[in-house]
Write an enzyme that holds these catalytic residues in place. Structure first.
Site, mmCIF file in Angstrom:
data_model
loop_
_atom_site.group_PDB
_atom_site.id
_atom_site.type_symbol
_atom_site.label_atom_id
_atom_site.label_comp_id
_atom_site.label_asym_id
_atom_site.label_seq_id
_atom_site.Cartn_x
_atom_site.Cartn_y
_atom_site.Cartn_z
ATOM 1 N N LYS A 159 85.791 146.804 9.286
ATOM 2 C CA LYS A 159 85.584 145.841 8.202
ATOM 3 C C LYS A 159 84.390 144.914 8.462
ATOM 4 O O LYS A 159 83.875 144.848 9.575
ATOM 5 C CB LYS A 159 86.860 145.023 8.016
ATOM 6 C CG LYS A 159 88.046 145.857 7.557
ATOM 7 C CD LYS A 159 89.276 144.969 7.411
ATOM 8 C CE LYS A 159 90.491 145.745 6.962
ATOM 9 N NZ LYS A 159 91.661 144.858 6.827
ATOM 10 N N TYR A 177 91.684 149.519 -2.961
ATOM 11 C CA TYR A 177 92.749 148.520 -2.844
ATOM 12 C C TYR A 177 93.542 148.350 -4.140
ATOM 13 O O TYR A 177 94.203 147.335 -4.339
ATOM 14 C CB TYR A 177 92.158 147.176 -2.404
ATOM 15 C CG TYR A 177 91.716 147.170 -0.960
ATOM 16 C CD1 TYR A 177 92.646 147.276 0.067
ATOM 17 C CD2 TYR A 177 90.370 147.055 -0.623
ATOM 18 C CE1 TYR A 177 92.249 147.273 1.395
ATOM 19 C CE2 TYR A 177 89.961 147.047 0.707
ATOM 20 C CZ TYR A 177 90.912 147.156 1.708
ATOM 21 O OH TYR A 177 90.516 147.148 3.023
ATOM 22 N N ASN A 237 90.931 141.114 10.284
ATOM 23 C CA ASN A 237 91.642 141.881 11.317
ATOM 24 C C ASN A 237 90.918 143.156 11.753
ATOM 25 O O ASN A 237 91.530 144.101 12.211
ATOM 26 C CB ASN A 237 93.075 142.161 10.886
ATOM 27 C CG ASN A 237 93.182 143.061 9.676
ATOM 28 O OD1 ASN A 237 92.183 143.551 9.154
ATOM 29 N ND2 ASN A 237 94.395 143.279 9.226
ATOM 30 N N HIS A 289 90.614 148.867 9.059
ATOM 31 C CA HIS A 289 91.626 149.469 8.180
ATOM 32 C C HIS A 289 91.868 150.885 8.671
ATOM 33 O O HIS A 289 90.933 151.578 9.070
ATOM 34 C CB HIS A 289 91.128 149.527 6.730
ATOM 35 C CG HIS A 289 91.930 150.464 5.878
ATOM 36 N ND1 HIS A 289 93.106 150.087 5.273
ATOM 37 C CD2 HIS A 289 91.746 151.783 5.574
ATOM 38 C CE1 HIS A 289 93.603 151.133 4.624
ATOM 39 N NE2 HIS A 289 92.795 152.173 4.791
ATOM 40 N N GLU A 293 92.125 158.649 0.882
ATOM 41 C CA GLU A 293 91.037 157.759 1.277
ATOM 42 C C GLU A 293 89.809 158.531 1.763
ATOM 43 O O GLU A 293 88.678 158.143 1.462
ATOM 44 C CB GLU A 293 91.537 156.765 2.328
ATOM 45 C CG GLU A 293 92.543 155.793 1.729
ATOM 46 C CD GLU A 293 93.234 154.896 2.742
ATOM 47 O OE1 GLU A 293 93.100 155.119 3.969
ATOM 48 O OE2 GLU A 293 93.915 153.951 2.303
#
Length: 149
Positions: A9, A49, A112, A115, A126
């Protein structure tokens, strides 16, 4: 051999952690078979998302994921989804095990680091969303003989 989708990310890209994250994944025996540094288009972020649309954090999530480049990748290996989920750690870095990517490098739930697909079905969806067939390769590695029985 199983494949899964992982995305480093914007927070990790901005903190220069791409190499660290990939190194941890490879050391666990997963093989990088597709990867690209990219600015995420709004439409792709919204599709990826989509399951979170309408939730209070959705707009912030979309803004974050499109705010700076990400490194999208496909990794391959035995039980790749479960192995990668274990390496990644819990969503909340404060609950993630020491030694996991999020446990060692993550700061908050919203920042975080990475993903990872949570199932084979998600991985397939994905991978197809983020990559064209010609962007993924297969290759034999001498280390494969040492990794798999």
């Amino acid at each position: 051999m199983e494949r899964t989708f992982l995305m480093i990310k914007p927070d990790a890209v901005q903190r220069n952690l791409i190499g660290e994250v990939i190194s941890r994944i490879e050391r666990k025996g997963l093989k990088l078979v597709g990867g690209k540094l990219m600015q995420v288009p709004m439409e792709l972020a919204e599709t990826h998302y989509g399951e979170h649309q309408g939730k209070p954090f959705y707009n912030d999530l979309i803004s974050f994921i499109t705010s700076a480049p990400v490194f999208a990748m496909v990794v391959e290996g035995e039980d790749a989804v479960n192995v990668s989920r274990h390496i990644i750690g819990s969503t909340n870095p404060s609950e993630a095990s020491p030694g996991s990517i999020r446990g060692d490098l993550g700061l908050t739930v919203g920042r975080n680091i990475i993903h990872g697909s949570d199932s084979l079905e998600s991985a397939e969806r994905e991978i197809n969303l983020w990559f064209n067939e010609n962007e993924i390769t297969s290759y034999a590695s001498p280390r494969d003989a040492w990794l798999y029985e």
